[in-house]
Write an enzyme that holds these catalytic residues in place. Structure first.
Site, PDB file in Angstrom:
ATOM      1  N   HIS A 266      48.923  33.464  32.199  1.00 50.03           N
ATOM      2  CA  HIS A 266      47.853  34.431  31.917  1.00 50.03           C
ATOM      3  C   HIS A 266      46.662  33.769  31.210  1.00 50.03           C
ATOM      4  CE1 HIS A 266      47.197  39.036  31.483  1.00 50.03           C
ATOM      5  NE2 HIS A 266      46.068  38.398  31.674  1.00 50.03           N
ATOM      6  N   ILE A 267      46.070  32.822  31.924  1.00 53.86           N
ATOM      7  CA  ILE A 267      44.953  32.071  31.339  1.00 53.86           C
ATOM      8  C   ILE A 267      43.661  32.261  32.141  1.00 53.86           C
ATOM      9  CG2 ILE A 267      46.393  30.315  30.221  1.00 53.86           C
ATOM     10  CD1 ILE A 267      45.814  28.447  32.619  1.00 53.86           C
TER      11      ILE A 267
ATOM     12  N   SER B  84      41.154  34.123  31.849  1.00 51.27           N
ATOM     13  CA  SER B  84      39.883  34.184  31.096  1.00 51.27           C
ATOM     14  C   SER B  84      39.779  33.051  30.087  1.00 51.27           C
ATOM     15  CB  SER B  84      39.741  35.531  30.388  1.00 51.27           C
ATOM     16  OG  SER B  84      40.630  35.615  29.285  1.00 51.27           O
TER      17      SER B  84
ATOM     18  N   VAL C  58      39.550  42.620  27.846  1.00 51.25           N
ATOM     19  CA  VAL C  58      38.959  43.541  28.820  1.00 51.25           C
ATOM     20  C   VAL C  58      39.889  44.747  29.015  1.00 51.25           C
ATOM     21  CG1 VAL C  58      39.918  42.251  30.781  1.00 51.25           C
ATOM     22  CG2 VAL C  58      37.985  43.757  31.146  1.00 51.25           C
ATOM     23  N   GLY C  59      41.190  44.533  28.833  1.00 45.82           N
ATOM     24  CA  GLY C  59      42.141  45.631  28.969  1.00 45.82           C
ATOM     25  C   GLY C  59      42.372  46.307  27.631  1.00 45.82           C
TER      26      GLY C  59
ATOM     27  N   ARG D 202      47.118  42.085  37.306  1.00 44.90           N
ATOM     28  CA  ARG D 202      48.221  42.520  36.452  1.00 44.90           C
ATOM     29  C   ARG D 202      49.534  42.316  37.202  1.00 44.90           C
ATOM     30  NH1 ARG D 202      45.340  41.896  32.899  1.00 44.90           N
ATOM     31  NH2 ARG D 202      44.403  43.386  31.454  1.00 44.90           N
TER      32      ARG D 202
ATOM     33  N   GLY E  81      36.202  44.825  43.324  1.00 39.80           N
ATOM     34  CA  GLY E  81      35.190  44.976  42.278  1.00 39.80           C
ATOM     35  C   GLY E  81      34.459  43.672  42.019  1.00 39.80           C
ATOM     36  N   ARG E  82      33.932  43.588  40.822  1.00 39.95           N
ATOM     37  CA  ARG E  82      33.066  42.464  40.454  1.00 39.95           C
ATOM     38  C   ARG E  82      33.784  41.102  40.602  1.00 39.95           C
ATOM     39  NH1 ARG E  82      32.100  44.484  35.791  1.00 39.95           N
ATOM     40  NH2 ARG E  82      30.377  45.846  36.376  1.00 39.95           N
ATOM     41  N   ILE E  83      35.037  41.039  40.132  1.00 41.00           N
ATOM     42  CA  ILE E  83      35.719  39.733  40.150  1.00 41.00           C
ATOM     43  C   ILE E  83      36.062  39.321  41.590  1.00 41.00           C
ATOM     44  CG2 ILE E  83      37.650  38.368  39.263  1.00 41.00           C
ATOM     45  CD1 ILE E  83      37.838  40.259  36.895  1.00 41.00           C
TER      46      ILE E  83
END
Lengths: 358, 358
Positions: free
Chosen positions: B314-315, B317, B85-86, B265, B172-174
């Protein structure tokens, strides 16, 4: 009995209930408090030495209430108040015979246990334990990102997998509180197995289905529950009737991507069978708050050795709010039983007096 | 260009996308696939050797797309498709100058990240890390139950604490997907801070408040957000404008029983300040999926050393469903950019071409 003007009722308190709750007891000058002074489980010898002549005693799950203790207390004893929802540590036949009132603390822990059930379901699916250990042990700098590295089944539905079935063994208050928390993850079906001799409550199930806009809320047999559940949560009472209900046969029927959560009693799950299921990939992962034989669950226990098994040490009710509430009820139960008034929750001994002590 | 009958467009694939997704590319005989053969991040030297003459390239966050790579590719290159996504790893100015199409994979990870945010909020409050470590290290047999042992603040409201405020940095969405999951825990207020130059969307906030039966959905300043939030979830983009938005000043204003979650982040949170906040008890706990400077977060990192800090690598997703969806979009983006058709998601370079590469 003490004389007028001095404390009248001796009460043994097996654990300091904390600065918020102890004043409830201390402010009652009719009570003469004898408090176990250490910050660990009450010593049995100390308890036996201090119980004679007591009118009441506040105990924890760790304090066994048996004939020996009751005999030592003598005829002055009127009540045993336990700061727990379970009363496996109390010999109900013995207390019933003596006409004692037993206070306990049900209900108030429903939300805390439901919260932890959701935590364990997520951790079991999302490699919560493995990922946490990896960072804690200094593995992140050498952890190479991969498209499917540390992936697990998603609790939420997705466009590619629009169905999620949550299964419950036992469908009481805590199961239903857990279900409510899972609904916005996109759960589509709720299946449950409960006491086989009770017929399903079709009207209640239909109301839940409508309330949460699910495709089904359905009582099913254990076979179907095992085969269909994406997340299976064990929330039934312990005892002989539920012993090892999750056994090898059950686990072999489950989906390879399913996760198992146990936040009730360790005896419901066969630990060896579950370790084998995780090792051989019959199911994806497990999240356990309870393990048979706890706290004797050492480092080399078959389940502790399974990376996909997340275990926490029986902390489902361990929130500041809930434990304070439980301690408050334990104090109030004792006060009401001795000084009069309604006990917040009293064990109905008429229903239990025929059960042989175990 | 290859001759008729043979593959026409060379495509470099920096990571095997798995057995479900690779056939999407392999079935397109117009494509000549050159696939990094190992199950680890693509080697830069290999990439530079293989990129010349390529029409497209599929990259991961770990593959830097800069002028060197683009020059090596030469004028045949039309598209860079990233499975992420980034796009911090892509020099947007350089690709914009060359008129390339950039595919990425937003949106599909919303639910996976929201799920992990809830997991981390629960773990941070409920001693999920400490309890898990205790059992893993063989500490359960000697873990003495105590009325307030391993207790943490309860995420769910209780009779004794009927208010729970969740705060978001970024809405936002998340964030909104996370909010929806927290509602049945009894959340009463939703506060958020977002881009100061954007006015709040009062109608949207009122709709959310009504939909979830909350007492408030309110855009507030950072001061109020810090002071009021019981659970604070950081879900805003990285970059200079959000750098260390959670700093010592912010953390000092938070409640002692509050928990902080970062699933966006690492740069948004000052790691040293957070370690100090946890050590000195300014806040209760933290759950982090991202840490500034990751993956260089060794065992002696100040946050890794804090028992009340739960970190996973960083899991957010990392679910089977979401990563498959992301890989599918990465393949589809590439195919559409080369062979025609709509790309599922294309980076709008008109908005980014003026940002200097970092």
């Amino acid at each position: 009995m003490a004389q007028s003007g001095s404390p009248r009722y001796k009460v043994v308190v097996c654990r300091n209930l904390g600065p918020d709750v102890m004043p409830l007891l201390e402010s009652r000058h009719e009570l003469e408090l004898v408090i176990w002074p250490e910050d660990r489980a009450c010593n049995r010898k100390w308890l036996l030495e201090n119980i004679p002549g007591a009118t009441g005693v506040i105990v924890m799950l760790t304090d066994k209430v048996d004939s020996e203790l009751l005999d030592k207390a003598g005829p002055s004893l009127r009540t045993v108040s336990t700061m727990s929802v379970g009363y496996e540590h109390i010999d109900l036949k013995a207390v019933s015979k003596r006409g004692l009132k037993i206070g306990y603390t049900p209900d108030v822990l429903t939300d805390a246990v439901a919260d932890l059930s959701v935590m364990l379901a997520l951790m079991a699916g999302r490699n919560g334990g493995i990922g946490y250990s990896l960072v804690l042990n200094g593995g992140w700098p050498n952890f190479s990102w991969a498209p499917f590295g540390l992936c697990g089944p998603q609790l939420s539905t997705t466009v590619l997998s629009p169905t999620r079935k949550v299964g419950f063994i036992g469908f009481g208050r805590i199961s239903q509180a857990t279900l409510s928390r899972l609904v916005p993850f996109g759960i589509t079906h709720c299946l449950y197995a409960s006491n086989p001799s009770s017929p399903p409550n079709l009207q209640h199930d239909a109301e839940l289905q409508s309330k949460y806009n699910l495709k089904a809320v359905l009582k099913v047999d254990l076979d179907e529950l095992a085969r269909e559940s994406d997340v299976l949560i064990v929330l039934a009472p312990g005892g002989p009737s539920t012993y090892h209900v999750v056994n090898e046969d059950f686990l072999r029927k489950m989906k390879k991507t399913s996760v198992l959560v146990n936040t009730s009693r360790g005896t419901l799950v066969d630990s060896d069978a579950l370790a084998k299921a995780l090792r051989e990939g019959w199911i994806w992962g497990a999240g356990l708050d309870v393990v048979e034989g706890e706290p004797n669950v050492p480092k080399d226990h078959p389940l502790v050795k399974e990376p996909k098994c997340v275990i926490v040490p029986h902390i489902a009710s361990a929130t500041l709010e809930t434990r304070k509430h439980m301690a408050t009820h334990a104090a109030q139960n004792l006060i009401a039983a001795i000084l009069g008034g309604d006990m917040p929750a009293q064990v109905d001994l008429s229903a239990f007096s025929l059960i042989p002590p175990c």
